[in-house]
Write an enzyme that holds these catalytic residues in place. Sequence first.
Site, PDB file in Angstrom:
ATOM      1  N   LYS A   1      76.143  34.231 -27.666  1.00  0.00           N
ATOM      2  CA  LYS A   1      77.589  34.026 -27.758  1.00  0.00           C
ATOM      3  C   LYS A   1      77.974  32.615 -27.282  1.00  0.00           C
ATOM      4  CE  LYS A   1      78.756  38.541 -28.651  1.00  0.00           C
ATOM      5  NZ  LYS A   1      77.423  39.043 -28.958  1.00  0.00           N
TER       6      LYS A   1
HETATM    7  C1  LIG Z   1      76.826  39.834 -29.906  1.00  0.00           C
HETATM    8  C2  LIG Z   1      75.368  40.036 -29.898  1.00  0.00           C
HETATM    9  C3  LIG Z   1      74.672  40.476 -31.047  1.00  0.00           C
HETATM   10  C4  LIG Z   1      75.368  40.835 -32.340  1.00  0.00           C
HETATM   11  O1  LIG Z   1      75.880  39.723 -33.015  1.00  0.00           O
HETATM   12  P1  LIG Z   1      76.970  39.918 -34.177  1.00  0.00           P
HETATM   13  O2  LIG Z   1      77.405  38.563 -34.528  1.00  0.00           O
HETATM   14  O3  LIG Z   1      78.060  40.744 -33.554  1.00  0.00           O
HETATM   15  O4  LIG Z   1      76.300  40.644 -35.293  1.00  0.00           O
HETATM   16  C5  LIG Z   1      73.289  40.599 -30.974  1.00  0.00           C
HETATM   17  N1  LIG Z   1      72.635  40.334 -29.830  1.00  0.00           N
HETATM   18  C6  LIG Z   1      73.264  39.939 -28.697  1.00  0.00           C
HETATM   19  C7  LIG Z   1      72.469  39.691 -27.461  1.00  0.00           C
HETATM   20  C8  LIG Z   1      74.651  39.762 -28.705  1.00  0.00           C
HETATM   21  O5  LIG Z   1      75.262  39.378 -27.573  1.00  0.00           O
END
Ligand SMILES: *Cc1c(COP(=O)(O)O)cnc(C)c1O
Length: 495
Positions: A113
């Site tokens: 993120k």
């Molecule tokens: C948010 C997240 C995801 C999923 O990503 P999306 O863009 O929502 O598909 C996968 N792995 C981790 C560790 C995340 O924080």
Amino acid sequence: MKFYSTRDCAQKTYSAAQVIKQGLADDGGLFVPESIPSLSEADIQRLTALPYPERAADILGRFLTDYTAEELLADCRAAYSESSFEGDAAPLKLLDNRAAILELWHGPTAAFKDMALQIMPRLLSRALVKTGEKRTALILVATSGDTGKAALEGYKDIDGVKIIVFYPVDGVSTVQKLQMATQSGNNVAVRAIHGNFDDAQTGVKMLFAEEALAKELDAQGVFLSSANSINWGRLAPQIVYYVSAYCDLLSEGKIRMGEEINVCVPTGNFGNIFAAYLAKRMGLPIGKLICASNTNNILTDFLRTGVYDRNRSFYLTMSPSMDILISSNLERLLYFVAGHEKTVAYMKSLKETGRYEVEPEILHKINETFIGYFADEEETAKTILTYKQDFDYLLDTHTAVACSAAAQYRADMPQDDRVTVIASTASPYKFAANVYRSLTGKEADSDLAALEQLREVSGVEITYPLRGLESRTVRFRETIMPQDMRDAVTDFAKQ
Ligand SMILES: *Cc1c(COP(=O)(O)O)cnc(C)c1O
């Protein structure tokens, strides 16, 4: 470049700055670019010679045309600096000749993120100026853990913006709690609330919907805004690292210019994998996009049958960021493949019945690029163990789901010899207790102790932002009732 809403058949247009400031369109749709800029082989060649922040400024500039090249370069250099991303923003680790792991967790909170949340607040701050906004944006977040911390790190000390995060007091791990309670920055607030994640989320939604609160804040020169993953400002920066991975494979001599790669992404809200799709549509040579899910395999079913049906059981898994039954960003793909009118109909059906079904020709088009696989808990744990044994590589639980999906694809399609880039979305230390259990079959002594225990059994250093958590100064200790969230917001707005 103009943008419009996935649900607006009249195609009213917005500038990038408006889109980033607003987040969601008034009709409930998501913002999409009116066209997809192209990326030529000469462009890719040129980017190969550049460091990550310059690659990012170039790609973002193709979508955010009301930002100047200087602005974007300054923001990307600040966002992806050595102090936030030690070493490199998105390093690629080669496993063998056919697979590479794209590590997206070298940022300040050790999860992917950060790749978007380090840059998006800077883009928002400029968007406020560009749209003549005089008020302060107050970002309101309800979090079950990771997004809250990543948002706090991204928005801290950004001009024209404040952020308040609410988390359920018993709904996040000790590590996550400590990460948030020790947050630095002059414009941040964190409150634990009594209740679960739904209570926090419902509380935040009520505050967003309350007109009296909007008026009250407006009088103080403040408006509410969100850091939601459906904001275009979070999606666009995610396109960059797929281009960057391709450049790195070229530099390493693992592929020739123009040679296709596959990309495998552990998926929740469908944001990350949709960014890879946009990279492909721009012209990056990508063959298949492998969509990896955990036991909550609604996307696997959709990609195989064309039926999206959320009327099903919900499971809590050890890859919690993928425990999702509504993958909001899928709407953007539907729009690109099926157009406005059909997207409106699918979303209406989803809202009314919890289900929609796309026509066979639409599914066929989607399957030209996307294929879905899932891994259950046992398979995920097994994958963590075998990667450590076979490659001496320590996987986090989410990345393990993706590695399993990539292996299933390889077994199903032995004739496809493209290199697969697997997106790694979190440091193994972010989910240390589960990784420790997967490796040893034993429970860690505690969530916090798991960090050190995992280090001992794996021999891998603890990811920098997660070291020494217990010795940091706790700034936020208050736990409030959900009904007191409103006062927390108005008090913080006054500060
Ligand atoms: C948010 C997240 C995801 C999923 O990503 P999306 O863009 O929502 O598909 C996968 N792995 C981790 C560790 C995340 O924080």
